[in-house]
Write a protein that holds these residues in place. Structure first.
Motif, PDB file in Angstrom:
ATOM      1  N   ARG A   1       0.841  -1.200   0.000  1.00  0.00           N
ATOM      2  CA  ARG A   1       0.000   0.000   0.000  1.00  0.00           C
ATOM      3  C   ARG A   1       0.880   1.256   0.000  1.00  0.00           C
ATOM      4  N   GLY A   2       0.502   2.220  -0.814  1.00  0.00           N
ATOM      5  CA  GLY A   2       1.276   3.443  -0.943  1.00  0.00           C
ATOM      6  C   GLY A   2       2.299   3.382  -2.052  1.00  0.00           C
ATOM      7  N   ARG A   3       2.623   2.189  -2.541  1.00  0.00           N
ATOM      8  CA  ARG A   3       3.633   2.026  -3.591  1.00  0.00           C
ATOM      9  C   ARG A   3       2.952   2.098  -4.968  1.00  0.00           C
ATOM     10  N   ALA A   4       3.184   3.186  -5.677  1.00  0.00           N
ATOM     11  CA  ALA A   4       2.520   3.377  -6.967  1.00  0.00           C
ATOM     12  C   ALA A   4       2.981   2.387  -8.010  1.00  0.00           C
ATOM     13  N   ASP A   5       4.210   1.880  -7.879  1.00  0.00           N
ATOM     14  CA  ASP A   5       4.756   0.997  -8.898  1.00  0.00           C
ATOM     15  C   ASP A   5       4.379  -0.470  -8.680  1.00  0.00           C
ATOM     16  N   LYS A   6       3.590  -0.749  -7.679  1.00  0.00           N
ATOM     17  CA  LYS A   6       3.245  -2.132  -7.361  1.00  0.00           C
ATOM     18  C   LYS A   6       1.877  -2.563  -7.890  1.00  0.00           C
ATOM     19  N   TRP A   7       1.124  -1.634  -8.483  1.00  0.00           N
ATOM     20  CA  TRP A   7      -0.156  -2.022  -9.068  1.00  0.00           C
ATOM     21  C   TRP A   7       0.105  -2.902 -10.298  1.00  0.00           C
ATOM     22  N   GLU A   8      -0.680  -3.965 -10.449  1.00  0.00           N
ATOM     23  CA  GLU A   8      -0.585  -4.790 -11.638  1.00  0.00           C
ATOM     24  C   GLU A   8      -1.973  -5.014 -12.216  1.00  0.00           C
ATOM     25  N   ARG A   9      -2.033  -4.985 -13.529  1.00  0.00           N
ATOM     26  CA  ARG A   9      -3.312  -5.135 -14.227  1.00  0.00           C
ATOM     27  C   ARG A   9      -3.824  -6.566 -14.111  1.00  0.00           C
ATOM     28  N   VAL A  10      -5.149  -6.681 -13.880  1.00  0.00           N
ATOM     29  CA  VAL A  10      -5.805  -7.991 -13.859  1.00  0.00           C
ATOM     30  C   VAL A  10      -7.078  -7.899 -14.685  1.00  0.00           C
ATOM     31  N   THR A  11      -7.677  -9.044 -14.972  1.00  0.00           N
ATOM     32  CA  THR A  11      -8.958  -9.046 -15.683  1.00  0.00           C
ATOM     33  C   THR A  11     -10.089  -8.771 -14.690  1.00  0.00           C
ATOM     34  N   TRP A  12     -11.262  -8.449 -15.234  1.00  0.00           N
ATOM     35  CA  TRP A  12     -12.423  -8.259 -14.365  1.00  0.00           C
ATOM     36  C   TRP A  12     -12.766  -9.557 -13.631  1.00  0.00           C
ATOM     37  N   ASP A  13     -12.700 -10.658 -14.334  1.00  0.00           N
ATOM     38  CA  ASP A  13     -13.014 -11.937 -13.684  1.00  0.00           C
ATOM     39  C   ASP A  13     -12.058 -12.198 -12.520  1.00  0.00           C
ATOM     40  N   GLU A  14     -10.780 -11.890 -12.728  1.00  0.00           N
ATOM     41  CA  GLU A  14      -9.804 -12.084 -11.653  1.00  0.00           C
ATOM     42  C   GLU A  14     -10.091 -11.142 -10.487  1.00  0.00           C
ATOM     43  N   ALA A  15     -10.434  -9.879 -10.784  1.00  0.00           N
ATOM     44  CA  ALA A  15     -10.720  -8.913  -9.722  1.00  0.00           C
ATOM     45  C   ALA A  15     -11.944  -9.339  -8.928  1.00  0.00           C
TER      46      ALA A  15
END
Length: 802
Positions: free
Chosen positions: A117-131
């Motif tokens: 949390r707080g780390r902008a570079d740690k977001w990773e894209r996922v699919t809607w089904d995965e989310a």
């Protein structure tokens, strides 16, 4: 002179407050003679309602233009055919293209590990089904181990999302519907007070109920309009558009403005009451006393339709003009004149947050309700008209939790059993301060997850966000954000981000108080963004599909508007639907669910003496309470003289600006250019006293800390008072600065120096009256002016889309 009104209480009806009651009148008018979509100059024009995201809760009637060949958004214009809005738009709506194509829009679902949390570079894209699968597995596991009550669903304002998000949480099994502002002190207290005293809510009659508006033969403009504690031209709140006030002024309405600041409307008013912050109920009580003692009240209305007149008068008797002038700082003759104008018919009141943002806000709101009640202004042309949701469509208020949850599940609502006014006044929110306390302390049980939709508490609503709200969210093991843009709250605290599309990219229904209009999809959503409604519908069906009838979202829309007798597609063809509107519904049985005459209260009358407040252990009549922090009072834990010597100035917060809706729009180039930096207003003589010059960056400080804003030296405030901008953060700055908050949201956020806490009713907070001191920043302390070139350059990154 003061008549004793004898009445039989048992002739009334119910102790149940049902503000959503609506007895359906026939449809009076639709816009079916106009197309909802057509071709124009090589573009496709789509008639729609501009209900966010992005932006506010007004739902302005607009025409969205898209390129015929590519389907891309081109522009938006006001719909001059719309009876309700008549073609007028604000800068926020006109700048829509910059929001739609902004490179900072989040277009794909994302996740990260809670440890990042707080780390902008740690977001990773996922699919809607995965989310969805991740959210469902986390929430279901928590429900199995700790109960659904351990998950809180947080909502802000403005998107018409409430009935969808609450239906989502009811499908999951949680009753925890939260709005993270201390004392829930925005709009909700006024609604609660009206529901308790009248059984319904009231708004000024600017002929908005009639499709032919100002030409309607049964309407007359208000003789007087009180603008009390808000600036409607900028805020456009409560389903009332600020320009309607100007429209009525052009038709002869006189204006009374109750405001510590000389706003544009105050400058145009027949009477400006420059009130000391936080003393509104004292003014209302003094006006009530004057009206009664000078025989200005409506004898017939009071005798026939009000309960507790004698007790109400007794509550006002101490409020002489002399005492009220001493407390409010308004001259006696102005208070008397205001009282006389209030008694003239018809008079309406456009009130606002200043009534909500006091510790005893229910009492203050009740004092104002009593003014328009004893003068008989209710449900008359040009007066205060009672409201209901057209066709009972749930596009604003949440569905009744009793329809979805067991009694035991409902009892788990945080604060619901502690504050009867919160439980029984038609408000289904948790108590905000108790919610934060429980999130921080894990008592009586741990809040393990949060769903956060259409809200940015760290920048906008939460008091003491740096020391309370951020840590409260971080104490949970799993947090979900639903929003179009990355925000400080999402960046600092959340683990899953679900991207929301803009209103030209979705279908929906727009309905509040007066008419129904569909929101019509004009272009494809960018990326994989979805509407607030679609997200709740798709995930909610996985928990309990019986709460979401229909196989498509549009079929669900049809279900929610079934009382119109139309499908979503049929309603879209009609453009807007106006039910037939009736005045004085209390005289015909239309104001009560049982069909009896009168109002939907225990006595069947407007309760100047509230039987419900009395049952709940509160004072049943309005009263005044001095703000906890004021020139006259500070909490006992401080030495009063020392405190006031150190912090001599009254600080009022929440000033709205044309360029933003709450904490939204900070990254939109044309809007940010209108108001690039956070400001505070200060009187010239006060600025000179403290060495402050126009444009200086200054510290505003009190016992909680300090924030940095630019000085706007203007002769619009009393020298004792300064006024701070609302809801600042800086999207162009560092997203990972923990000390200053993500995107420097704690640097200039007035809530950092507003103490959390509520009044005895569970409602209200002291946002409008704190004490402070002001001094210029040292050069090395100044964070710096906004670099508009960088903001424009950032937006230009999406030039190929624009």
């Amino acid at each position: 002179m003061v008549k004793r009104i004898e009445m039989e209480v048992e002739q009334g009806g119910t102790n149940e407050v049902r503000p959503d009651f609506f007895r359906e009148p026939p449809v009076k008018y639709t816009g079916g003679d106009l197309p909802w979509q057509w071709e124009e100059d090589g573009m496709i024009a789509t008639r729609t309602g501009a209900w966010a995201a992005p932006g506010c809760h007004d739902g302005c009637g607009v025409i969205v233009y898209t390129d015929k060949e590519t389907g891309k958004f081109v522009k938006v214009e006001g719909d001059e055919e719309s009876p309700y809005y008549q073609g007028r738009l604000c800068a926020r709506c006109i700048a829509l293209k910059e929001a739609v194509y902004h490179p900072d829009r989040v277009l794909y679902p994302m996740k990260r590990d809670p440890k990042d949390r707080g780390r902008a570079d740690k977001w990773e894209r996922v699919t809607w089904d995965e989310a969805y699968a991740l959210i469902k597995s986390k929430f279901d596991a928590i429900k199995a181990e700790s109960g659904a009550k351990s998950v809180v669903f947080h909502l802000g304002t403005g998107r018409g999302t409430a009935p969808y998000m609450t239906r989502l949480q009811y499908a999951f099994g949680s009753v925890q519907y939260a709005y993270m502002l201390s004392g829930n002190s925005c709009y909700v207290p006024r609604v609660a007070a009206c529901n308790v005293l009248m059984g319904t809510y009231c708004v000024p009659d600017c002929s908005q109920n009639h499709f032919d508006r100002y030409e309607h033969e049964g309407w007359v403009p208000p003789k007087n309009i009180f603008v009390w504690g808000n600036n409607p031209l900028v805020s456009n709140a409560d389903g009332n558009l600020g320009h309607w006030v100007v429209d009525c002024m052009k038709r002869g309405s006189k204006l009374v403005v109750v405001d510590p600041k000389l706003t544009w409307l105050a400058a145009k008013a027949d009477l400006w009451l420059q009130i000391r912050c936080g003393t509104d109920s004292a003014l209302a009580l003094a006006m009530g006393k004057y009206i009664v003692e000078n025989d200005l009240y409506d004898y017939e209305f009071v005798e026939s339709w009000c309960y507790g007149f004698e007790e109400y008068y007794e509550a006002t008797r101490e409020w002489t003009l002399e005492r009220a002038a001493e407390v409010t700082w308004i001259p006696e003759e102005k208070i008397a004149r205001a009282a006389r104008m209030m008694a003239e018919k018809p008079t309406s009141v456009q009130w606002g947050l200043a009534l909500d943002m006091t510790m005893e806000c229910l009492a203050g709101s009740a004092a104002v309700v009593d003014l328009w009640s004893i003068t008989g202004q209710i449900d008359i042309p040009g007066g205060m008209v009672t409201v209901h949701q057209p066709f009972n469509i749930q596009t604003w208020n949440p569905p009744d939790p009793a329809e979805c949850l067991t009694i035991e599940e409902q009892k788990t609502r945080i604060g619901g059993e502690d504050f009867p006014a919160l439980k029984y006044s038609g408000v289904v929110l948790t108590q905000a301060d108790m919610t934060v306390d429980q999130m921080l302390t894990n008592r009586p049980y741990k809040i393990r997850a949060n769903w956060i939709q259409s809200t940015n508490p760290l920048s906008c609503t939460a008091q003491e966000p740096n020391t309370r709200m951020e840590q409260a969210y971080k104490n949970a093991e799993f947090n979900v954000m639903v929003d179009p843009f990355m925000t400080p709250t999402a960046q600092a605290c959340c683990d899953v981000f679900l991207p929301v599309c803009m209103y030209p990219e979705r279908n929906g229904i727009r309905s509040i108080y007066y008419h129904v209009q569909t929101t019509n999809k004009a272009c494809q959503a960018l990326g994989e963004s979805k509407s607030d409604m679609e997200i709740c519908w798709e995930l909610g069906r996985q928990w309990n599909d019986t709460l979401w009838p229909g196989e498509t979202l549009e079929e669900f829309f049809t279900f929610t508007m079934k009382e119109t007798g139309m499908s979503f597609e049929e309603a879209r063809e009609e453009n807007w639907i106006y039910p037939e509107y009736h005045y004085e519904k209390f005289r015909t049985g239309e104001q009560r669910p049982d069909g009896n005459l009168g109002f939907n209260t225990p006595t069947g009358r407007i309760e100047l003496y509230s039987t419900l407040f009395g049952q709940w252990g509160q004072k049943p009549v309005p009263h005044y309470a001095e703000p906890p922090y004021s020139p006259n009072q500070v909490p006992e834990r401080f030495d009063r003289d020392e405190y006031l010597e150190k912090y001599p100035l009254i600080m009022t917060t929440g000033a709205r600006q044309w360029a933003s809706f709450h904490s939204e729009h900070r990254q939109i180039p044309h809007l940010r250019a209108l108001h690039p930096n956070p400001e505070f207003e200060i009187a010239p003589e006060t600025a000179e006293r403290y060495g402050v010059k126009q444009g200086d960056w200054c510290w505003i400080e009190n016992h909680l800390g300090r924030v940095q804003l630019k000085a706007n030296v203007q002769p619009v405030l009393d020298p004792s008072t300064i006024s701070l901008d609302h809801a600042w953060w800086f999207p162009e700055r560092n997203p990972e600065d923990e000390g200053a908050g993500c995107y420097d949201t704690y640097v200039s956020n007035a809530n950092v120096i507003i103490e959390a806490g509520c009044g005895e009713s569970g409602f209200g907070n002291n946002c409008k009256s704190h004490m402070c001191r002001v001094y210029p920043c040292e050069p090395e302390e100044i964070i710096g002016d906004t670099d508009m070139d960088k903001i424009v350059e950032r937006f230009a990154m999406n030039e190929e889309l624009v």
